[in-house]
Design an enzyme around this catalytic site. Structure first.
Site, PDB file in Angstrom:
ATOM      1  N   CYS D 155     -46.793  25.168  29.622  1.00 35.73           N
ATOM      2  CA  CYS D 155     -47.653  25.905  28.684  1.00 35.73           C
ATOM      3  C   CYS D 155     -49.024  26.154  29.292  1.00 35.73           C
ATOM      4  O   CYS D 155     -49.561  27.264  29.215  1.00 35.73           O
ATOM      5  CB  CYS D 155     -47.751  25.153  27.371  1.00 35.73           C
ATOM      6  SG  CYS D 155     -48.130  23.399  27.555  1.00 35.73           S
ATOM      7  N   TYR D 156     -49.607  25.129  29.908  1.00 25.63           N
ATOM      8  CA  TYR D 156     -50.923  25.312  30.527  1.00 25.63           C
ATOM      9  C   TYR D 156     -50.873  26.323  31.675  1.00 25.63           C
ATOM     10  O   TYR D 156     -51.738  27.196  31.760  1.00 25.63           O
ATOM     11  CB  TYR D 156     -51.464  23.979  31.049  1.00 25.63           C
ATOM     12  CG  TYR D 156     -51.998  23.042  30.002  1.00 25.63           C
ATOM     13  CD1 TYR D 156     -53.012  23.425  29.136  1.00 25.63           C
ATOM     14  CD2 TYR D 156     -51.520  21.743  29.903  1.00 25.63           C
ATOM     15  CE1 TYR D 156     -53.522  22.543  28.192  1.00 25.63           C
ATOM     16  CE2 TYR D 156     -52.027  20.851  28.955  1.00 25.63           C
ATOM     17  CZ  TYR D 156     -53.031  21.247  28.102  1.00 25.63           C
ATOM     18  OH  TYR D 156     -53.539  20.375  27.181  1.00 25.63           O
TER      19      TYR D 156
END
Lengths: 352, 352, 352, 352
Positions: D155-156
């Site tokens: 996600c990051y």
């Protein structure tokens, strides 16, 4: 697709949370197209000025509210306005042949005297009002199907009535013992700058408001009375909860037959809602969380009986902005147009 | 200051939220000193390992739980343990002369059969239990003053009983009509890793739990029955609210005299609590927010009457970790020691 | 206690969050008494109208703002007003001999041209402004001790400067590489009805604002330049976080000596703040949470070095309303009065 | 509709948040049908036991994980497992001809030595791993279209790389000055019972974690290095934010040409993403809020330049569970199957 034509719909009062939900849901509805967005204070802006995240999808201006023009462009009009404004516009739209779905309180009451008592305004649109149908499909599916003007229920009445109706309709409870302790997220207060709705004030806090005098009370009582067959007075207490979306209504009532057990009641609820695709009765011992409904048009209902006190406790959870507002209006539209009741509406909550 | 000496106090079960609140409050109490912190699973760690932000102020280890040693070092012992553990330790501490304040359910019941029914464990400490006093100062100030062992109330019962007591004591309501719809922040679930208490699950959501069978019910009924003078059955429904701290109890009951109006009731409540520094009755038309109490030992009470239904609605707001737990225990200690009831306790909430 | 006399203090702008924090903290301060509360729009109300939960403790009206009268009644005056108002009042109060602590931006700048550039207003109080001291005790303890007029730092500058100062003062970093990524709870926006601060908007969301142009930038640069010994330009980006209280500043900078390791830096920070009771440097590998500081006047600082990139990363956490505002002003007052710097200020956060 | 056939897909690891998002999104995808749900610890339960709110829509058991059987029933398999498990299953599924989308870290690295360094495990599936494609469609659309095995980004990295790529690809910044300050909702931590993710701990708080050593760092660097054409080291700092969903990455970098202004950069970004339907570049002066993306597969990007410091600041906002996880995997599937990249994915966030 040949001669497929989407039905042109308009939204008057598109700038608030009701408006943005209607926009989002109608854009994903396969049978309609957004043909008009209107507003008072926001007229002249574009919708994307108010909701920049939708700029890529909605390229419509907020226009002035001129009923003639709206009726010319739209077959269906949603009115998402503060109380007391819809009744100034709806008669003209109805006269011009539009189907009208009002999200305010203006067309919820069969007796306008009740409206005047609780909302403090006289009404001059009695003829139009007399044709309005209360837009709770689970109870009034047939009437809505034939209506031209629908007064959509408030968010609290939706949750409350879906919890109470089977009990009242079947005569299972002593009506005057009914107490509705309701809890709502702060989006129910609208997109208005009010100190008590600030995150710094409302977060990590909780309080009741409008105790014994909230305006959703007479609307609940009107339907309860019709179901019970006589005048019913209800206790209704709303609370403001530190969350964005969701309503939970916890309903208490004394059973006429204290021998009824939980599973009996669940059977009764399941039967009552067997043709209602948007109501889900929980299994025995399961109580609904508002997050379950979040993002969907569903109402989850949990039922419990207390042999110690002889009471039934019913919990109903909805998304206040969808089943409690915009989604329910579209559910009504589906019925009015002869479409499937579930058309275009989200059925899977966006958990977590 | 000459021969001033602070009273040495210990906390068994210092690692949870009850523990950290006790630590914080006792450190600011002018008459005591923290002499011992104990725990089972956390024994061997330092308190600062568990709560690094207090490292600068608390330089104590978590020690093993050995009653003899505790009693040797402490005059007062707070037990902040899961239910069923305090009753294994308290008898020894009492025997050794310690004053004991138990924050669990173990010493809340005058009839241990009730404890066994709701908590599922037999008890062998009947002699000790018979000496325990229920630690709700607003009702049992005198008994607490003379007690050596106090069973401090649960968070829900504190809010519920402070709301209900004036009505029951004065015989103003039909007791069996009482319904308590209670709402609590998630810190009430303790510092335990549970999926349903995760932020991702509990935030932006709301649900009831333990409906018709929450273990705080018998404790509420025990006190209500004593106040009413006969056995009383109460409806109690707790809800989990997406916030850290706070409890609001919304209490409904039918008035014996439906002619009683709000201001009458406020006068009665004000009189009832005139000697209770930690209870504040709100002005007419004002309903308490849990945030008001947050960080203080106060209970705010709002009262409303509904002439339409003949009911009284009482709302009480507390900080579940202070007046609902650690603060109340210290309030009891103040009474047990003959100190001012308000000594060392926060009276200004940390709003916002 | 004999002739003990509390110092009478006043608060102009008592209605906002700065005001209510000052009221709460000053009420618990052993050397002062609240002698005056003033406000513009709220004049004529009682303080309890604005904050009903304090009605039991604060029985003061909000009075009109008349400097002569204020100076007559107060030795010390806190100004908690929007930018641009304090500079109209402070000169008169100073002239009358009051000690003045301004919480706005008006007296933070040694060069008023900077003020005018960033705040857009000309100033006519140059003589008074020239006597003002920047109220960050950890850097300017001596100057504050002798000041009559203190311009208290903003919340962001407090967190940012406490993180950066040891690095700049010791010449450990390349100043122009400093980047401050700051995150604040929404109470930093004050008790004002703004749509973007509504719970329904701000909860479950996150965004930057004021990027490259937030008004706290010049204040940070002024101090950094003084510490570095030459003009320094800083990157500062604030973010709005869905929480009530707290600021975390995450500060990045390139080390002049990439061989410096984390423990070296922690030693340096610890030494730098060894006489600063309100700053706590975390142990190696520990990063501060804003919740740790919540309710206290503390600033927690965590330090990390990255051998891969040659950067130091410093995280500082404060309660924006206490160390970032009202608490720091009282810390300054303590210094101005010759009292202990910690007097009357909370040192234990109200975790959780 | 004639011989229309939906593609059977399976999910291994259906019980977590990745799983439930995949289930929800795949159920609304017009070309696939859910044919299998698998899990280790939850095998034997029904999916509705884990997510009761979906009981009305998903009537599937969680089955044991047997690759042969999965491959027999599914053409496509999503692996949503903890790191280190996918690499034990994927080779068999690939061998049997399944298309495989892994949501863990196992197939994100072109150099398995990097995996071993950061994740601490040796790997024996080098042949399979060598065929894996990094599943960020905006950069690797063509490769994904031809892949049988896709390692979906974290996600990051998704938020970070979408913010950084145009700058690196065009050579506009000095790569080693890039700093990513990222902020995530707590659902990124998964549906695991951890104390630090409890609402009582994480709400109303904020902290950095994994500073200088978060495992998403090498994944970001791998792509940045490829874009820059040489080895790049990046500063990456994640923070835990008190909200359920959403990531905001605030990215700082020094411009090679400090004369570039905001509008230049916005033009460059808009051009870079003109064929990427899921990336929306904000207008000048507009910064994205995570709430905008919530519920959609969109990434909103805001761009700012600072002439004072010579830096560009880019902010990217995504829903961590959709564009940051399940939605992106489905976007990859669309490409792998030759379907439209937007098929079946939500494009309107559920604001508010």
């Amino acid at each position: 697709m040949g001669n497929f034509r989407r039905v042109p719909v308009g939204i008057v009062g598109a700038s608030g949370y009701g408006g943005v939900q209607l926009v989002r849901l109608l854009m994903e509805h396969p049978e309609v197209e957004l043909a008009y967005l209107g507003g008072e204070s926001s007229a002249g802006k574009s919708f994307a000025d108010l909701y920049p995240h939708l700029a890529h999808a909605v390229n419509l201006p907020i226009e002035a509210v001129e009923p003639e023009i709206i009726a010319h462009r739209c077959e269906v009009v949603f009115l998402s306005l503060p109380n007391g404004l819809a009744c100034q516009i709806a008669p003209k739209l109805v006269e011009k042949g539009c189907k009208v779905l009002d999200l305010s309180a203006d067309y919820r009451f069969s007796d306008l005297a009740t409206y005047t008592t609780w909302y403090g305004a006289e009404r001059s649109d009695r003829t139009t009002a007399a044709t309005a149908v209360y837009g709770l499909p689970e109870l009034y599916r047939d009437r809505i199907s034939e209506a031209q003007l629908v007064g959509c229920p408030g968010c609290y009445p939706t949750a409350s009535l879906l919890a109470l109706s089977p009990l009242l309709k079947q005569g299972l409870i002593v009506p005057e013992t009914a107490i509705i302790d309701a809890k709502s997220g702060t989006s129910g207060g609208g997109r208005q700058a009010k100190v008590n709705l600030l995150l710094a004030e409302a977060d990590n806090s909780l309080a009741a408001y409008g105790v014994v005098r909230h305006r959703h009370t007479p609307e609940i009582e009107q339907v309860c009375s019709e179901l019970a067959g006589h005048e019913v007075t209800i206790q209704f207490t709303p609370h403001l909860i530190p969350m964005v979306r969701g309503i939970l209504a916890t309903v208490y009532a004394t059973l006429r037959d204290p021998g009824l057990v939980r599973d009996d009641l669940i059977t009764i609820y399941t039967a009552f809602y067997r043709n209602s695709p948007w109501v889900k009765v929980c299994e025995s011992g399961v109580y609904p969380q508002t997050k379950w409904a979040s993002g969907s048009n569903l109402c989850y209902i949990g039922v419990e009986a207390d042999p110690r006190t002889g009471r039934v406790i019913v919990m109903s959870a909805i998304d206040n902005l969808i089943k409690g507002q915009a989604g329910q209006a579209i559910q009504c539209l589906n019925l009015m147009m002869g479409w499937d009741e579930t058309l275009g509406l989200p059925k899977l909550g966006f958990y977590p």
